[in-house]
Design a protein around this motif. Sequence first.
Motif, PDB file in Angstrom:
ATOM      1  N   GLU A 138      -9.509  -5.006   6.129  1.00 12.67           N
ATOM      2  CA  GLU A 138     -10.491  -4.696   7.168  1.00 12.67           C
ATOM      3  C   GLU A 138     -10.343  -3.269   7.692  1.00 12.67           C
ATOM      4  O   GLU A 138     -11.304  -2.537   7.831  1.00 12.67           O
ATOM      5  CB  GLU A 138     -10.319  -5.664   8.333  1.00 12.67           C
ATOM      6  N   LYS A 139      -9.109  -2.891   7.959  1.00 10.28           N
ATOM      7  CA  LYS A 139      -8.853  -1.559   8.515  1.00 10.28           C
ATOM      8  C   LYS A 139      -8.596  -0.533   7.422  1.00 10.28           C
ATOM      9  O   LYS A 139      -8.343   0.629   7.686  1.00 10.28           O
ATOM     10  CB  LYS A 139      -7.651  -1.595   9.468  1.00 10.28           C
ATOM     11  N   LYS A 140      -8.607  -0.972   6.175  1.00  6.27           N
ATOM     12  CA  LYS A 140      -8.431  -0.087   5.017  1.00  6.27           C
ATOM     13  C   LYS A 140      -7.081   0.638   5.092  1.00  6.27           C
ATOM     14  O   LYS A 140      -7.009   1.862   5.029  1.00  6.27           O
ATOM     15  CB  LYS A 140      -9.589   0.926   4.979  1.00  6.27           C
ATOM     16  N   ILE A 141      -6.025  -0.157   5.290  1.00 10.01           N
ATOM     17  CA  ILE A 141      -4.704   0.442   5.406  1.00 10.01           C
ATOM     18  C   ILE A 141      -3.896   0.206   4.133  1.00 10.01           C
ATOM     19  O   ILE A 141      -3.769  -0.931   3.666  1.00 10.01           O
ATOM     20  CB  ILE A 141      -3.945  -0.119   6.632  1.00 10.01           C
ATOM     21  N   TYR A 142      -3.382   1.292   3.606  1.00 11.85           N
ATOM     22  CA  TYR A 142      -2.489   1.220   2.451  1.00 11.85           C
ATOM     23  C   TYR A 142      -1.093   1.618   2.903  1.00 11.85           C
ATOM     24  O   TYR A 142      -0.927   2.547   3.692  1.00 11.85           O
ATOM     25  CB  TYR A 142      -2.964   2.168   1.343  1.00 11.85           C
ATOM     26  N   ARG A 143      -0.091   0.901   2.365  1.00 16.00           N
ATOM     27  CA  ARG A 143       1.291   1.246   2.683  1.00 16.00           C
ATOM     28  C   ARG A 143       2.070   1.482   1.400  1.00 16.00           C
ATOM     29  O   ARG A 143       1.832   0.831   0.384  1.00 16.00           O
ATOM     30  CB  ARG A 143       1.958   0.120   3.477  1.00 16.00           C
ATOM     31  N   CYS A 144       3.027   2.398   1.511  1.00 13.47           N
ATOM     32  CA  CYS A 144       3.884   2.696   0.374  1.00 13.47           C
ATOM     33  C   CYS A 144       4.602   1.421  -0.071  1.00 13.47           C
ATOM     34  O   CYS A 144       5.127   0.668   0.750  1.00 13.47           O
ATOM     35  CB  CYS A 144       4.901   3.764   0.769  1.00 13.47           C
TER      36      CYS A 144
END
Length: 137
Positions: A124-130
Amino acid sequence: MNIDSIKNGIVIDHISAGNGMRLYDLLGLDKLDCSVAIIKNVHSNVMGKKDIIKIDADIPVNLDVIGYVDPGVTVNTIRNGELVEKRTIDMPEMLTNVIFCKNPRCITSCEQEIKHIFKLTDREKKIYRCYYCETKA
Ligand code: ZN
């Protein structure tokens, strides 16, 4: 190149206005030998304004990059003047070697051989994490 009629190539359509150049850079289209056209601020009934990229060659494009920059973009493949494939690109679950971790202590900052992998953690928030240290992209 006549930008209206591509015989064999790829048309990336429904790019949010302003994202055309970013996609051009991230896809590395400046490195191609064939004609590439970016058409900016095209009138669209649905989107108001949109950008379009036309590539005058049937080359593989990195769909992960497209989905990351601008989900909802349409990728049209044209062969012999006919539209043979039309795909709407969604956000990829994983990104490999598209973006890089900014954490200086991340293993990807120390080990050059390691792939830069990011995971979609919040659609939804378009968050990518390593993948390795969970730093936000
Ligand atoms: Zn990291």
